[in-house]
Motif scaffolding. Structure first.
Motif, PDB file in Angstrom:
ATOM      1  N   UNK A   1      37.780  -4.493  -9.959  1.00  0.00           N
ATOM      2  CA  UNK A   1      37.781  -3.843  -8.710  1.00  0.00           C
ATOM      3  C   UNK A   1      38.527  -4.851  -7.497  1.00  0.00           C
ATOM      4  N   UNK A   2      39.655  -5.175  -7.720  1.00  0.00           N
ATOM      5  CA  UNK A   2      40.315  -6.276  -6.993  1.00  0.00           C
ATOM      6  C   UNK A   2      41.571  -5.585  -6.470  1.00  0.00           C
ATOM      7  N   UNK A   3      41.635  -5.839  -5.131  1.00  0.00           N
ATOM      8  CA  UNK A   3      42.717  -5.403  -4.338  1.00  0.00           C
ATOM      9  C   UNK A   3      43.386  -6.469  -3.782  1.00  0.00           C
ATOM     10  N   UNK A   4      44.822  -6.867  -4.108  1.00  0.00           N
ATOM     11  CA  UNK A   4      45.234  -8.226  -3.450  1.00  0.00           C
ATOM     12  C   UNK A   4      46.510  -7.746  -2.752  1.00  0.00           C
ATOM     13  N   UNK A   5      46.708  -8.193  -1.548  1.00  0.00           N
ATOM     14  CA  UNK A   5      47.883  -8.109  -0.869  1.00  0.00           C
ATOM     15  C   UNK A   5      48.740  -9.400  -1.114  1.00  0.00           C
ATOM     16  N   UNK A   6      49.878  -9.178  -1.601  1.00  0.00           N
ATOM     17  CA  UNK A   6      50.982 -10.079  -2.041  1.00  0.00           C
ATOM     18  C   UNK A   6      51.916 -10.144  -0.921  1.00  0.00           C
ATOM     19  N   UNK A   7      52.180 -11.317  -0.291  1.00  0.00           N
ATOM     20  CA  UNK A   7      53.111 -11.258   0.842  1.00  0.00           C
ATOM     21  C   UNK A   7      54.481 -11.825   0.394  1.00  0.00           C
ATOM     22  N   UNK A   8      55.386 -11.246   0.905  1.00  0.00           N
ATOM     23  CA  UNK A   8      56.982 -11.734   1.003  1.00  0.00           C
ATOM     24  C   UNK A   8      56.819 -12.665   2.123  1.00  0.00           C
ATOM     25  N   UNK A   9      57.009 -14.009   2.168  1.00  0.00           N
ATOM     26  CA  UNK A   9      56.991 -15.135   2.779  1.00  0.00           C
ATOM     27  C   UNK A   9      58.467 -15.345   3.334  1.00  0.00           C
ATOM     28  N   UNK A  10      58.772 -15.214   4.641  1.00  0.00           N
ATOM     29  CA  UNK A  10      60.221 -15.394   5.168  1.00  0.00           C
ATOM     30  C   UNK A  10      60.007 -16.640   5.597  1.00  0.00           C
ATOM     31  N   UNK A  11      60.318 -17.869   5.013  1.00  0.00           N
ATOM     32  CA  UNK A  11      60.383 -19.249   5.634  1.00  0.00           C
ATOM     33  C   UNK A  11      61.469 -19.398   6.720  1.00  0.00           C
ATOM     34  N   UNK A  12      61.182 -20.149   7.598  1.00  0.00           N
ATOM     35  CA  UNK A  12      62.296 -20.196   8.797  1.00  0.00           C
ATOM     36  C   UNK A  12      63.482 -20.669   8.146  1.00  0.00           C
ATOM     37  N   UNK A  13      63.762 -21.488   7.024  1.00  0.00           N
ATOM     38  CA  UNK A  13      64.991 -21.705   6.707  1.00  0.00           C
ATOM     39  C   UNK A  13      65.885 -20.628   6.304  1.00  0.00           C
ATOM     40  N   UNK A  14      65.328 -19.590   6.084  1.00  0.00           N
ATOM     41  CA  UNK A  14      66.252 -18.433   5.947  1.00  0.00           C
ATOM     42  C   UNK A  14      66.404 -17.531   7.055  1.00  0.00           C
ATOM     43  N   UNK A  15      65.592 -17.728   7.771  1.00  0.00           N
ATOM     44  CA  UNK A  15      65.670 -16.877   9.156  1.00  0.00           C
ATOM     45  C   UNK A  15      66.885 -16.719  10.079  1.00  0.00           C
ATOM     46  N   UNK A  16      67.818 -17.494   9.867  1.00  0.00           N
ATOM     47  CA  UNK A  16      69.086 -17.232  10.972  1.00  0.00           C
ATOM     48  C   UNK A  16      70.050 -16.057  10.156  1.00  0.00           C
ATOM     49  N   UNK A  17      70.212 -16.074   9.088  1.00  0.00           N
ATOM     50  CA  UNK A  17      71.159 -15.224   8.441  1.00  0.00           C
ATOM     51  C   UNK A  17      70.934 -14.556   7.168  1.00  0.00           C
ATOM     52  N   UNK A  18      69.633 -14.874   6.697  1.00  0.00           N
ATOM     53  CA  UNK A  18      69.231 -14.563   5.263  1.00  0.00           C
ATOM     54  C   UNK A  18      68.176 -13.960   5.111  1.00  0.00           C
ATOM     55  N   UNK A  19      67.484 -13.712   6.276  1.00  0.00           N
ATOM     56  CA  UNK A  19      65.896 -13.237   6.252  1.00  0.00           C
ATOM     57  C   UNK A  19      65.662 -12.103   5.141  1.00  0.00           C
ATOM     58  N   UNK A  20      66.689 -11.209   5.526  1.00  0.00           N
ATOM     59  CA  UNK A  20      66.303  -9.728   4.673  1.00  0.00           C
ATOM     60  C   UNK A  20      66.748 -10.032   3.265  1.00  0.00           C
ATOM     61  N   UNK A  21      67.852 -10.724   2.940  1.00  0.00           N
ATOM     62  CA  UNK A  21      68.168 -11.108   1.527  1.00  0.00           C
ATOM     63  C   UNK A  21      66.786 -11.838   0.980  1.00  0.00           C
ATOM     64  N   UNK A  22      66.244 -12.882   1.589  1.00  0.00           N
ATOM     65  CA  UNK A  22      65.122 -13.430   1.063  1.00  0.00           C
ATOM     66  C   UNK A  22      63.809 -12.270   0.881  1.00  0.00           C
ATOM     67  N   UNK A  23      63.682 -11.837   1.600  1.00  0.00           N
ATOM     68  CA  UNK A  23      62.694 -10.581   1.580  1.00  0.00           C
ATOM     69  C   UNK A  23      62.898  -9.838   0.210  1.00  0.00           C
ATOM     70  N   UNK A  24      64.209  -9.586   0.009  1.00  0.00           N
ATOM     71  CA  UNK A  24      64.627  -8.583  -0.967  1.00  0.00           C
ATOM     72  C   UNK A  24      64.433  -9.367  -2.484  1.00  0.00           C
ATOM     73  N   UNK A  25      64.680 -10.705  -2.370  1.00  0.00           N
ATOM     74  CA  UNK A  25      64.748 -11.689  -3.668  1.00  0.00           C
ATOM     75  C   UNK A  25      63.125 -11.763  -3.939  1.00  0.00           C
ATOM     76  N   UNK A  26      62.135 -11.799  -3.085  1.00  0.00           N
ATOM     77  CA  UNK A  26      60.661 -11.920  -3.171  1.00  0.00           C
ATOM     78  C   UNK A  26      60.145 -10.533  -3.694  1.00  0.00           C
ATOM     79  N   UNK A  27      60.539  -9.422  -3.128  1.00  0.00           N
ATOM     80  CA  UNK A  27      60.071  -8.156  -3.560  1.00  0.00           C
ATOM     81  C   UNK A  27      60.677  -7.860  -4.877  1.00  0.00           C
ATOM     82  N   UNK A  28      61.839  -8.388  -5.168  1.00  0.00           N
ATOM     83  CA  UNK A  28      62.341  -8.028  -6.642  1.00  0.00           C
ATOM     84  C   UNK A  28      61.358  -8.878  -7.717  1.00  0.00           C
ATOM     85  N   UNK A  29      61.132  -9.993  -7.249  1.00  0.00           N
ATOM     86  CA  UNK A  29      60.177 -10.936  -8.264  1.00  0.00           C
ATOM     87  C   UNK A  29      58.826 -10.164  -8.545  1.00  0.00           C
ATOM     88  N   UNK A  30      58.489  -9.489  -7.253  1.00  0.00           N
ATOM     89  CA  UNK A  30      56.949  -8.948  -7.267  1.00  0.00           C
ATOM     90  C   UNK A  30      56.977  -7.706  -8.383  1.00  0.00           C
TER      91      UNK A  30
END
Length: 311
Positions: free
Chosen positions: A38-67
């Motif tokens: 009976x476990x509900x676990x939220x899994x976060x796609x963390x957008x590290x600041x290193x990706x934030x200037x140009x690649x934030x969305x790409x990084x989010x999609x990479x993590x979601x794909x891994x999920x």
């Protein structure tokens, strides 16, 4: 008893170390989650600041794909949940209920269309900022500027309310916190933050903020990071209980949950080495004569109430 943990960074962690969700040396894996039941676990796609200037969305999609990849590999034991009924179905099927979240609104890159597409990909909670300013609002490390929600940020709140997404106020500046509560028509969560009165860290909540979450109908997830539990950088289960008791004294037992921050922190309280030890917290509450009803509220019922209301 259903347990809900509103925040972990395990997907990002396994991407970094090349392991998997089935079995690893992180704080969470399926082999340790499954026996909890009976476990509900939220899994976060963390957008590290290193990706934030140009690649934030790409990084989010990479993590979601891994999920999605990791869940598919263990689909007999874990299920992606997009609403309360999904959670109920997962629990009935004896599967881990996995909820996808994003930590850092940088992933939207200033575009409401991206928000809507992330919703279609299964994202159901967004921590609006990490520690720094983005297109939505200022984070806690930038709050000296006094900045809160931007005009785009206000549109994000309205759209999240419309879609049915959880607004997460961990990491946001104080001004941003108050702006969101003024703007939202739904309960919010503070997925992994504690009480500032007990530990004077900027990531923790003031008494006034705690009471405001109560008035909003939201839930605060207790973070297990020692630096957020006390001012000594060393902590025990007793410190976790102290924050539960303090927040209860201000907001009542209906507005407290668990946001362990597993795999997002380098250290945990003594006696807590990962998800396998999570019951120790509830067992300690039982020893202190907390009622089963209130223990169940803290363990998961409070977050489930907000999930049912918002998603």
């Amino acid at each position: 008893m259903i347990i809900v943990d509103a925040h972990c960074d395990t997907i990002t962690k396994i991407m970094e170390n090349g392991t998997g969700l089935r079995k690893n040396n992180c704080h969470i894996d399926i082999e340790r989650l499954k026996p909890r039941g009976n476990y509900v676990q939220f899994f976060a796609a963390f957008i590290d600041p290193a990706y934030c200037q140009a690649y934030a969305l790409k990084r989010a999609l990479q993590i979601i794909d891994e999920f999605y990849t990791q869940v598919e590999a263990s689909k007999d034991d874990i299920m992606i949940c997009c609403n309360y009924n999904d959670v109920v179905e997962a629990v009935k099927a004896n599967k881990i209920a996995a909820v996808l979240s994003i930590e850092g609104g940088e992933a939207l890159q200033g575009d409401l269309g991206v928000l809507r597409m992330l919703y279609k990909l299964g994202v159901r909670s967004i921590c609006l900022t990490w520690n720094y300013r983005n297109e939505i609002a200022d984070g806690v490390k930038d709050e000296s500027s006094g900045g809160g929600l931007t005009p785009f940020g206000r549109e994000v709140i309205k759209e999240m309310n419309k879609l049915g997404m959880l607004i997460d106020l961990s990491h946001i500046s104080k001004t941003g916190f108050w702006d969101v509560l003024e703007c939202t028509s739904s309960p919010v969560i503070v997925s992994h933050s504690n009480a500032q009165r007990l530990c004077a860290h900027r990531r923790n909540l003031t008494d006034k903020q705690i009471i405001a979450i109560k008035d909003n109908g939201g839930v605060i997830g207790i973070n297990l990071y020692p630096e957020f539990l006390n001012n000594s950088k060393e902590a025990t289960i007793k410190d976790i209980i102290s924050h539960i008791e303090y927040i209860s004294s201000l907001a009542g037992p209906e507005h407290i949950g668990l946001g362990a921050d597993f795999d997002g922190v380098e250290k945990l309280p003594a006696g807590i080495n990962g998800v396998q030890d999570i019951e120790k917290i509830f067992n300690e509450l039982g020893k202190l004569n907390y009622s089963n009803e209130n223990i169940e509220k803290f363990a998961g019922k409070n977050f489930l109430r907000v999930i049912q209301s918002v998603l």
